[in-house]
Design a protein around this motif. Structure first.
Motif, PDB file in Angstrom:
ATOM      1  N   ARG A  67      40.590  38.334  37.061  1.00 61.09           N
ATOM      2  CA  ARG A  67      41.263  39.240  37.765  1.00 61.09           C
ATOM      3  C   ARG A  67      41.861  38.971  38.989  1.00 61.09           C
ATOM      4  NH1 ARG A  67      37.904  44.955  36.586  1.00 61.09           N
ATOM      5  NH2 ARG A  67      38.145  44.886  34.226  1.00 61.09           N
ATOM      6  N   ALA A  68      41.069  38.086  39.888  1.00 62.83           N
ATOM      7  CA  ALA A  68      41.623  37.783  41.198  1.00 62.83           C
ATOM      8  C   ALA A  68      42.926  36.634  40.794  1.00 62.83           C
ATOM      9  CB  ALA A  68      40.482  36.830  41.682  1.00 62.83           C
ATOM     10  N   VAL A  69      42.840  35.849  39.940  1.00 65.39           N
ATOM     11  CA  VAL A  69      44.096  34.845  39.762  1.00 65.39           C
ATOM     12  C   VAL A  69      45.282  35.808  39.027  1.00 65.39           C
ATOM     13  CG1 VAL A  69      44.942  33.042  38.269  1.00 65.39           C
ATOM     14  CG2 VAL A  69      42.514  33.019  39.274  1.00 65.39           C
ATOM     15  N   GLY A  70      44.909  36.910  38.469  1.00 67.78           N
ATOM     16  CA  GLY A  70      45.938  37.482  37.911  1.00 67.78           C
ATOM     17  C   GLY A  70      46.532  38.538  38.976  1.00 67.78           C
ATOM     18  N   ALA A  71      45.933  39.003  39.979  1.00 69.95           N
ATOM     19  CA  ALA A  71      46.354  39.620  41.145  1.00 69.95           C
ATOM     20  C   ALA A  71      47.147  38.784  42.107  1.00 69.95           C
ATOM     21  CB  ALA A  71      45.047  40.299  42.114  1.00 69.95           C
ATOM     22  N   GLY A  72      46.449  37.562  42.231  1.00 69.85           N
ATOM     23  CA  GLY A  72      47.371  36.623  43.132  1.00 69.85           C
ATOM     24  C   GLY A  72      48.550  36.241  42.336  1.00 69.85           C
ATOM     25  N   VAL A  73      48.582  35.952  41.116  1.00 69.71           N
ATOM     26  CA  VAL A  73      50.079  35.500  40.444  1.00 69.71           C
ATOM     27  C   VAL A  73      50.855  37.130  40.567  1.00 69.71           C
ATOM     28  CG1 VAL A  73      51.013  35.384  37.970  1.00 69.71           C
ATOM     29  CG2 VAL A  73      48.849  34.206  38.756  1.00 69.71           C
ATOM     30  N   ASN A  74      50.396  38.260  40.508  1.00 67.12           N
ATOM     31  CA  ASN A  74      51.126  39.424  40.776  1.00 67.12           C
ATOM     32  C   ASN A  74      51.779  39.479  42.068  1.00 67.12           C
ATOM     33  OD1 ASN A  74      51.007  39.956  37.815  1.00 67.12           O
ATOM     34  ND2 ASN A  74      49.236  41.604  38.293  1.00 67.12           N
ATOM     35  N   ALA A  75      50.943  38.896  42.994  1.00 64.20           N
ATOM     36  CA  ALA A  75      51.499  39.047  44.335  1.00 64.20           C
ATOM     37  C   ALA A  75      52.453  37.910  44.576  1.00 64.20           C
ATOM     38  CB  ALA A  75      50.093  38.732  45.459  1.00 64.20           C
ATOM     39  N   GLY A  76      52.234  36.963  43.945  1.00 66.48           N
ATOM     40  CA  GLY A  76      53.600  35.953  44.278  1.00 66.48           C
ATOM     41  C   GLY A  76      54.905  36.451  43.441  1.00 66.48           C
ATOM     42  N   ILE A  77      54.603  36.877  42.395  1.00 67.29           N
ATOM     43  CA  ILE A  77      55.984  37.258  41.734  1.00 67.29           C
ATOM     44  C   ILE A  77      56.637  38.196  42.604  1.00 67.29           C
ATOM     45  CG2 ILE A  77      56.637  38.400  39.585  1.00 67.29           C
ATOM     46  CD1 ILE A  77      54.658  37.080  38.000  1.00 67.29           C
ATOM     47  N   ASN A  78      55.727  39.474  43.147  1.00 72.85           N
ATOM     48  CA  ASN A  78      56.387  40.508  43.735  1.00 72.85           C
ATOM     49  C   ASN A  78      57.140  39.956  45.131  1.00 72.85           C
ATOM     50  OD1 ASN A  78      55.633  42.503  42.019  1.00 72.85           O
ATOM     51  ND2 ASN A  78      53.601  42.680  43.112  1.00 72.85           N
ATOM     52  N   ALA A  79      56.473  38.948  45.737  1.00 70.33           N
ATOM     53  CA  ALA A  79      56.846  38.287  47.021  1.00 70.33           C
ATOM     54  C   ALA A  79      58.032  37.569  46.687  1.00 70.33           C
ATOM     55  CB  ALA A  79      56.016  37.050  47.603  1.00 70.33           C
ATOM     56  N   VAL A  80      58.323  37.013  45.598  1.00 73.27           N
ATOM     57  CA  VAL A  80      59.585  36.257  45.262  1.00 73.27           C
ATOM     58  C   VAL A  80      60.682  37.088  44.940  1.00 73.27           C
ATOM     59  CG1 VAL A  80      60.604  34.717  43.668  1.00 73.27           C
ATOM     60  CG2 VAL A  80      58.280  34.156  44.316  1.00 73.27           C
ATOM     61  N   ALA A  81      60.182  38.340  44.171  1.00 74.45           N
ATOM     62  CA  ALA A  81      61.364  39.357  43.901  1.00 74.45           C
ATOM     63  C   ALA A  81      61.784  39.923  44.978  1.00 74.45           C
ATOM     64  CB  ALA A  81      60.601  40.560  43.022  1.00 74.45           C
ATOM     65  N   ARG A  82      61.005  40.284  46.130  1.00 72.21           N
ATOM     66  CA  ARG A  82      61.524  40.785  47.521  1.00 72.21           C
ATOM     67  C   ARG A  82      62.205  40.013  48.033  1.00 72.21           C
ATOM     68  NH1 ARG A  82      56.266  41.548  49.906  1.00 72.21           N
ATOM     69  NH2 ARG A  82      55.164  42.590  48.088  1.00 72.21           N
ATOM     70  N   ARG A  83      62.090  38.514  48.169  1.00 70.92           N
ATOM     71  CA  ARG A  83      62.814  37.690  48.867  1.00 70.92           C
ATOM     72  C   ARG A  83      64.187  37.367  48.226  1.00 70.92           C
ATOM     73  NH1 ARG A  83      60.601  31.720  49.690  1.00 70.92           N
ATOM     74  NH2 ARG A  83      59.380  32.874  51.234  1.00 70.92           N
ATOM     75  N   SER A  84      64.299  37.547  46.818  1.00 69.47           N
ATOM     76  CA  SER A  84      65.359  37.606  46.378  1.00 69.47           C
ATOM     77  C   SER A  84      66.227  38.840  46.639  1.00 69.47           C
ATOM     78  CB  SER A  84      65.195  37.242  44.676  1.00 69.47           C
ATOM     79  OG  SER A  84      64.897  38.353  44.077  1.00 69.47           O
ATOM     80  N   LYS A  85      65.920  40.037  46.800  1.00 73.75           N
ATOM     81  CA  LYS A  85      66.304  41.090  46.807  1.00 73.75           C
ATOM     82  C   LYS A  85      67.049  41.086  48.279  1.00 73.75           C
ATOM     83  CE  LYS A  85      63.964  44.263  43.891  1.00 73.75           C
ATOM     84  NZ  LYS A  85      62.988  45.539  43.845  1.00 73.75           N
ATOM     85  N   GLN A  86      66.364  40.492  49.241  1.00 76.81           N
ATOM     86  CA  GLN A  86      66.805  40.553  50.703  1.00 76.81           C
ATOM     87  C   GLN A  86      67.708  39.446  50.684  1.00 76.81           C
ATOM     88  OE1 GLN A  86      63.280  39.413  52.971  1.00 76.81           O
ATOM     89  NE2 GLN A  86      62.507  41.264  52.864  1.00 76.81           N
ATOM     90  N   GLN A  87      67.803  38.308  50.057  1.00 75.94           N
ATOM     91  CA  GLN A  87      68.799  37.123  49.935  1.00 75.94           C
ATOM     92  C   GLN A  87      70.410  37.921  49.434  1.00 75.94           C
ATOM     93  OE1 GLN A  87      67.103  33.825  48.472  1.00 75.94           O
ATOM     94  NE2 GLN A  87      66.175  33.119  50.236  1.00 75.94           N
ATOM     95  N   GLY A  88      69.987  38.804  48.588  1.00 73.58           N
ATOM     96  CA  GLY A  88      71.053  39.339  47.842  1.00 73.58           C
ATOM     97  C   GLY A  88      71.676  40.137  48.679  1.00 73.58           C
ATOM     98  N   ARG A  89      71.265  40.789  49.531  1.00 75.80           N
ATOM     99  CA  ARG A  89      71.797  41.830  50.461  1.00 75.80           C
ATOM    100  C   ARG A  89      72.778  41.113  51.667  1.00 75.80           C
ATOM    101  NH1 ARG A  89      67.283  45.074  52.367  1.00 75.80           N
ATOM    102  NH2 ARG A  89      65.978  45.298  50.286  1.00 75.80           N
ATOM    103  N   SER A  90      71.969  39.938  51.959  1.00 70.86           N
ATOM    104  CA  SER A  90      72.597  39.432  53.039  1.00 70.86           C
ATOM    105  C   SER A  90      73.571  38.083  52.556  1.00 70.86           C
ATOM    106  CB  SER A  90      71.444  38.626  53.870  1.00 70.86           C
ATOM    107  OG  SER A  90      70.817  37.566  53.266  1.00 70.86           O
ATOM    108  N   GLN A  91      73.960  38.227  51.324  1.00 69.70           N
ATOM    109  CA  GLN A  91      75.037  37.027  50.938  1.00 69.70           C
ATOM    110  C   GLN A  91      76.244  37.191  51.638  1.00 69.70           C
ATOM    111  OE1 GLN A  91      74.818  37.082  46.610  1.00 69.70           O
ATOM    112  NE2 GLN A  91      73.158  35.588  46.385  1.00 69.70           N
ATOM    113  N   GLY A  92      76.736  38.373  51.842  1.00 69.26           N
ATOM    114  CA  GLY A  92      77.992  38.807  52.215  1.00 69.26           C
ATOM    115  C   GLY A  92      78.147  38.315  53.826  1.00 69.26           C
TER     116      GLY A  92
END
Length: 66
Positions: free
Chosen positions: A17-42
């Protein structure tokens, strides 16, 4: 059932469960980072990011010596 078997089973579930939570947190962090970069591409990157990128030396592959 042995007490060691029960302890191992509980620990295995807790660790999974701890490993799963860590993996989910990492995936969410990458998703948030890509959304922020997508907004600032212009727009151009902030000066702090540009300075950080310019400080990273380019890696050149050297020749093999015999």
């Amino acid at each position: 059932m042995n007490i060691n078997w029960i302890i191992n089973m509980v620990l295995r579930r807790l660790v999974s469960r701890a490993v799963g939570a860590g993996v989910n947190a990492g995936i969410n962090a990458v998703a948030r980072r890509s959304k922020q970069q997508g907004r600032s591409q212009g727009h151009s990157a902030p000066p702090a990011q540009q300075a950080g990128r310019s400080r990273i030396p380019s890696v050149k592959q050297g020749r093999r010596q015999r």
